[in-house]
Design a protein around this motif. Structure first.
Motif, mmCIF file in Angstrom:
data_model
loop_
_atom_site.group_PDB
_atom_site.id
_atom_site.type_symbol
_atom_site.label_atom_id
_atom_site.label_comp_id
_atom_site.label_asym_id
_atom_site.label_seq_id
_atom_site.Cartn_x
_atom_site.Cartn_y
_atom_site.Cartn_z
ATOM 1 N N ARG A 1 0.819 -1.210 0.000
ATOM 2 C CA ARG A 1 0.000 0.000 0.000
ATOM 3 C C ARG A 1 0.854 1.262 0.000
ATOM 4 O O ARG A 1 0.333 2.356 -0.244
ATOM 5 C CB ARG A 1 -0.952 -0.010 1.193
ATOM 6 C CG ARG A 1 -0.273 0.135 2.543
ATOM 7 C CD ARG A 1 -1.209 -0.232 3.680
ATOM 8 N NE ARG A 1 -2.374 0.612 3.740
ATOM 9 C CZ ARG A 1 -2.418 1.764 4.396
ATOM 10 N NH1 ARG A 1 -1.342 2.207 5.018
ATOM 11 N NH2 ARG A 1 -3.523 2.471 4.426
ATOM 12 N N LEU A 2 2.170 1.115 0.269
ATOM 13 C CA LEU A 2 3.065 2.267 0.290
ATOM 14 C C LEU A 2 3.675 2.560 -1.075
ATOM 15 O O LEU A 2 4.536 3.422 -1.184
ATOM 16 C CB LEU A 2 4.191 2.041 1.308
ATOM 17 C CG LEU A 2 3.771 1.802 2.757
ATOM 18 C CD1 LEU A 2 5.001 1.595 3.632
ATOM 19 C CD2 LEU A 2 2.926 2.954 3.281
ATOM 20 N N THR A 3 3.249 1.855 -2.109
ATOM 21 C CA THR A 3 3.816 2.089 -3.438
ATOM 22 C C THR A 3 3.182 3.295 -4.140
ATOM 23 O O THR A 3 3.606 3.655 -5.229
ATOM 24 C CB THR A 3 3.652 0.841 -4.324
ATOM 25 O OG1 THR A 3 2.269 0.498 -4.417
ATOM 26 C CG2 THR A 3 4.429 -0.332 -3.751
ATOM 27 N N VAL A 4 2.149 3.892 -3.532
ATOM 28 C CA VAL A 4 1.541 5.111 -4.064
ATOM 29 C C VAL A 4 1.486 6.149 -2.949
ATOM 30 O O VAL A 4 1.630 5.827 -1.774
ATOM 31 C CB VAL A 4 0.117 4.853 -4.610
ATOM 32 C CG1 VAL A 4 0.137 3.853 -5.744
ATOM 33 C CG2 VAL A 4 -0.816 4.388 -3.508
ATOM 34 N N ARG A 5 1.276 7.411 -3.327
ATOM 35 C CA ARG A 5 1.159 8.466 -2.323
ATOM 36 C C ARG A 5 -0.124 8.291 -1.517
ATOM 37 O O ARG A 5 -1.174 7.961 -2.084
ATOM 38 C CB ARG A 5 1.158 9.850 -2.979
ATOM 39 C CG ARG A 5 2.517 10.308 -3.455
ATOM 40 C CD ARG A 5 2.547 11.826 -3.682
ATOM 41 N NE ARG A 5 1.551 12.240 -4.658
ATOM 42 C CZ ARG A 5 1.774 12.293 -5.968
ATOM 43 N NH1 ARG A 5 2.961 11.959 -6.442
ATOM 44 N NH2 ARG A 5 0.830 12.679 -6.802
ATOM 45 N N PRO A 6 -0.065 8.491 -0.209
ATOM 46 C CA PRO A 6 -1.297 8.425 0.588
ATOM 47 C C PRO A 6 -2.224 9.568 0.222
ATOM 48 O O PRO A 6 -1.799 10.578 -0.356
ATOM 49 C CB PRO A 6 -0.791 8.545 2.033
ATOM 50 C CG PRO A 6 0.511 9.279 1.914
ATOM 51 C CD PRO A 6 1.113 8.833 0.602
ATOM 52 N N GLY A 7 -3.503 9.408 0.558
ATOM 53 C CA GLY A 7 -4.478 10.404 0.133
ATOM 54 C C GLY A 7 -5.317 10.963 1.264
ATOM 55 O O GLY A 7 -5.440 10.362 2.338
ATOM 56 N N MET A 8 -5.900 12.134 1.009
ATOM 57 C CA MET A 8 -6.854 12.716 1.953
ATOM 58 C C MET A 8 -8.129 11.881 2.019
ATOM 59 O O MET A 8 -8.766 11.773 3.062
ATOM 60 C CB MET A 8 -7.206 14.145 1.538
ATOM 61 C CG MET A 8 -6.100 15.151 1.722
ATOM 62 S SD MET A 8 -6.661 16.831 1.301
ATOM 63 C CE MET A 8 -7.958 17.096 2.534
ATOM 64 N N THR A 9 -8.521 11.334 0.884
ATOM 65 C CA THR A 9 -9.671 10.452 0.828
ATOM 66 C C THR A 9 -9.308 9.245 -0.016
ATOM 67 O O THR A 9 -8.263 9.225 -0.672
ATOM 68 C CB THR A 9 -10.902 11.167 0.240
ATOM 69 O OG1 THR A 9 -12.038 10.295 0.310
ATOM 70 C CG2 THR A 9 -10.672 11.541 -1.220
ATOM 71 N N GLY A 10 -10.141 8.227 0.022
ATOM 72 C CA GLY A 10 -9.866 7.009 -0.736
ATOM 73 C C GLY A 10 -10.983 6.009 -0.535
ATOM 74 O O GLY A 10 -12.038 6.324 0.033
ATOM 75 N N LEU A 11 -10.761 4.787 -0.994
ATOM 76 C CA LEU A 11 -11.793 3.765 -0.871
ATOM 77 C C LEU A 11 -12.122 3.476 0.589
ATOM 78 O O LEU A 11 -13.251 3.144 0.930
ATOM 79 C CB LEU A 11 -11.330 2.477 -1.573
ATOM 80 C CG LEU A 11 -11.149 2.569 -3.086
ATOM 81 C CD1 LEU A 11 -10.677 1.244 -3.643
ATOM 82 C CD2 LEU A 11 -12.451 2.986 -3.764
ATOM 83 N N TRP A 12 -11.122 3.606 1.479
ATOM 84 C CA TRP A 12 -11.351 3.370 2.904
ATOM 85 C C TRP A 12 -12.350 4.381 3.452
ATOM 86 O O TRP A 12 -13.276 4.041 4.185
ATOM 87 C CB TRP A 12 -10.015 3.462 3.651
ATOM 88 C CG TRP A 12 -10.083 3.236 5.119
ATOM 89 C CD1 TRP A 12 -10.232 2.038 5.755
ATOM 90 C CD2 TRP A 12 -10.004 4.227 6.163
ATOM 91 N NE1 TRP A 12 -10.248 2.218 7.118
ATOM 92 C CE2 TRP A 12 -10.110 3.547 7.389
ATOM 93 C CE3 TRP A 12 -9.852 5.612 6.163
ATOM 94 C CZ2 TRP A 12 -10.060 4.212 8.619
ATOM 95 C CZ3 TRP A 12 -9.805 6.274 7.391
ATOM 96 C CH2 TRP A 12 -9.912 5.586 8.589
ATOM 97 N N GLN A 13 -12.161 5.646 3.086
ATOM 98 C CA GLN A 13 -13.005 6.700 3.627
ATOM 99 C C GLN A 13 -14.448 6.616 3.139
ATOM 100 O O GLN A 13 -15.370 6.991 3.855
ATOM 101 C CB GLN A 13 -12.424 8.075 3.270
ATOM 102 C CG GLN A 13 -11.175 8.432 4.059
ATOM 103 C CD GLN A 13 -9.902 7.908 3.403
ATOM 104 O OE1 GLN A 13 -9.947 6.997 2.585
ATOM 105 N NE2 GLN A 13 -8.770 8.492 3.755
ATOM 106 N N ILE A 14 -14.671 6.146 1.919
ATOM 107 C CA ILE A 14 -16.036 6.113 1.383
ATOM 108 C C ILE A 14 -16.710 4.767 1.592
ATOM 109 O O ILE A 14 -17.838 4.559 1.145
ATOM 110 C CB ILE A 14 -16.047 6.452 -0.126
ATOM 111 C CG1 ILE A 14 -15.276 5.401 -0.927
ATOM 112 C CG2 ILE A 14 -15.486 7.845 -0.365
ATOM 113 C CD1 ILE A 14 -15.340 5.617 -2.424
ATOM 114 N N SER A 15 -16.031 3.847 2.298
ATOM 115 C CA SER A 15 -16.580 2.499 2.476
ATOM 116 C C SER A 15 -16.847 2.148 3.936
ATOM 117 O O SER A 15 -17.063 0.982 4.249
ATOM 118 C CB SER A 15 -15.624 1.456 1.876
ATOM 119 O OG SER A 15 -15.384 1.708 0.510
ATOM 120 N N GLY A 16 -16.802 3.134 4.823
ATOM 121 C CA GLY A 16 -17.099 2.833 6.219
ATOM 122 C C GLY A 16 -16.062 3.318 7.197
ATOM 123 O O GLY A 16 -16.282 3.318 8.402
#
Length: 491
Positions: A433-448
């Motif tokens: 999961r560290l192979t891309v830049r972290p984000g302010m939002t993502g699938l985690w945030q919109i899935s619960g």
């Protein structure tokens, strides 16, 4: 990754199955198609009639009828009215793609007919078609998702394969309800019995049968007994090649469907391509997008979006700073070291939502952690201030991360930025999961968000890493607004 106990497979409703269901189309509500057609015809026709009449166009009704028919024709050609497609997608981007095609079609028709309504007025008249169709898709998607949680509108599936492969397929299907498959029986190939409690519909010997039709007879008998709509094969050494080919022939001769599970998980269909090499059916899996125009567009979206966000939200920042300072002692901003792309640490900015010595108190609360993985989460964390609870509920505490996006440490969309102590416990899978830049939002945030288990969080992050595209980022940003308003899992 740790083993997670998965829920039992959904159980389909018993009883006779109609021919439509037997063809694997499921028992979706019959109002989906007429609702979609009515929404598209009215959404495209009525606004055009009103706008063109106001603009004193010579034939507003003819133009409205042409727009309505063109919009339904575009979607019919794109197979949006196919029974399999109805209710299956809530995404905005496919509808936007169709709408842009409509604009092109009507632009050609405008030139051919000499229609003279102002371009902006004509474009504005077509915008309701896009919005109403999106709303209709969301309505049917929600209804269908609710039905599938109750094991309705599903396809009854028989899984064929060696016991280990069959068990893996059942586990993946049982873990989620956002798909139409419910396993009603298994057909093990060779010795052993798959776990999971699914009834054994038939059994195929590991050795090749003396009579070529024995395997096919066993599968067809199981299909008839369990009223199956689809046979899903998990290929292996004992179920491949000529043997699989003969079973496929038998099923297809009876008008039944066969699907083959290739052993891949969480791979977007956009990355898959079927090829033929020397008579062999080959499934090509394209690598994740990391070069070309899409990463450039993502970078532009990040920098421009962050810059505009900081400029527009400056008054909101001042109001939040004042509220934090009045609510508790200490600075308004909170800085914390996080791990970014390729394991590089950076300083992440947030609005302070906890008491000043929250990091020191975290050790004392370790036993109250409600997350089953490396993250620390508590629904009623005593360190959170009154103002901080509101900021977390509305996700306003995340806004200072726009500075991190602007400097390139983060992206608008990506996995959640982890803490160093979390990364120290990562295994090889979790490190991906560290192979891309972290984000302010993502699938985690919109899935619960915090309501998800650790393994569900990692699964979503890996799904993003492997299947990223610029259009998927746009979709996540659009869905983030709803997640923020809903507030589910934000604590």
């Amino acid at each position: 990754m740790r083993h997670v106990h998965l829920p039992a497979p959904r159980v389909a409703r018993s009883g006779p199955v109609s021919e439509t269901v037997r063809r694997g189309l499921g028992d979706k509500a019959r109002w989906y198609l007429p609702t979609a057609l009515a929404a598209d015809l009215v959404g495209a026709g009525l606004p055009v009639a009103l706008v063109f009449d106001a603009a004193q166009q010579a034939r507003p009704l003819y133009c409205a009828l042409g727009a309505a028919l063109a919009w339904t024709a575009v979607q019919a050609v794109r197979r949006r009215y196919a029974f399999r497609s109805l209710g299956e997608s809530r995404g905005v981007l496919p509808v936007l793609h169709d709408w842009l095609i409509l604009i092109g079609v009507l632009a050609v028709a405008r030139i051919a007919t000499g229609e003279s309504t102002p371009r902006l007025a004509a474009l504005g008249a077509l915008l309701p078609a896009l919005l109403i169709t999106v709303a209709c898709h969301k309505l049917t998607y929600r209804h269908l998702s609710a039905a599938r949680r109750e094991a309705q509108a599903v396809s009854r599936v028989l899984v064929v394969g060696e016991p280990g492969a069959v068990e893996s397929v059942i586990d993946h299907l049982a873990a989620r309800t956002d798909h139409p498959y419910v396993v009603v029986g298994v057909i093990p190939v060779g010795p052993g019995t798959p776990a999971g409690g699914v009834p054994e519909a038939a059994r195929i010997a590991g050795a090749l049968p003396a009579a070529p039709g024995e395997d096919a007879d066993a599968v067809l008998g199981a299909v008839a007994t369990h009223h199956a709509d689809l046979v899903l094969v998990a290929p292996g050494a004992m179920m491949a090649g000529e043997r699989l080919r003969r079973v496929a022939w038998a099923l297809h001769d009876e008008g039944l469907e066969l699907a083959v599970f290739p052993g891949l998980v969480e791979v977007s269909p956009k990355r898959l391509e079927t090829l033929s090499a020397g008579g062999l059916a080959v499934l090509r899996v394209a690598p994740p997008v990391c070069r070309g125009i899409q990463p450039v567009l993502k970078s532009v979206l990040d920098r421009v979006g962050a810059g505009l966000g900081l400029l527009v939200l400056a008054p909101v920042f001042l109001g939040i700073v004042a509220a934090i300072r009045l609510g508790s002692t200490g600075p308004a901003f909170y800085r914390q070291e996080r791990i970014g792309r390729d394991g590089v640490p950076f300083t992440m900015w947030k609005f302070r939502t906890m008491v000043v010595d929250a990091d020191r108190l975290k050790t004392d609360l370790a036993g109250a952690n409600e997350n089953d993985g490396h993250m620390f989460k508590m629904r009623r964390d005593p360190r959170i201030t009154k103002v901080g609870r509101l900021l977390r509920r509305t996700s306003l505490d995340e806004l200072p991360q726009l500075v991190n996006v602007l400097t390139g440490d983060m992206s608008l969309v990506g996995p959640r930025p982890p803490l160093p102590e979390e990364v120290a416990k990562y295994d090889e899978v979790e490190l991906r999961r560290l192979t891309v830049r972290p984000g302010m939002t993502g699938l985690w945030q919109i899935s619960g968000r915090s309501d998800l288990s650790w393994d569900e969080t990692i699964q979503l992050d890996l799904q993003y890493v492997d299947n990223w595209s610029f259009t998927s980022d746009v979709d996540v940003v659009a869905r983030t607004f709803r997640a923020v308003v809903d507030g589910r899992g934000a604590y």
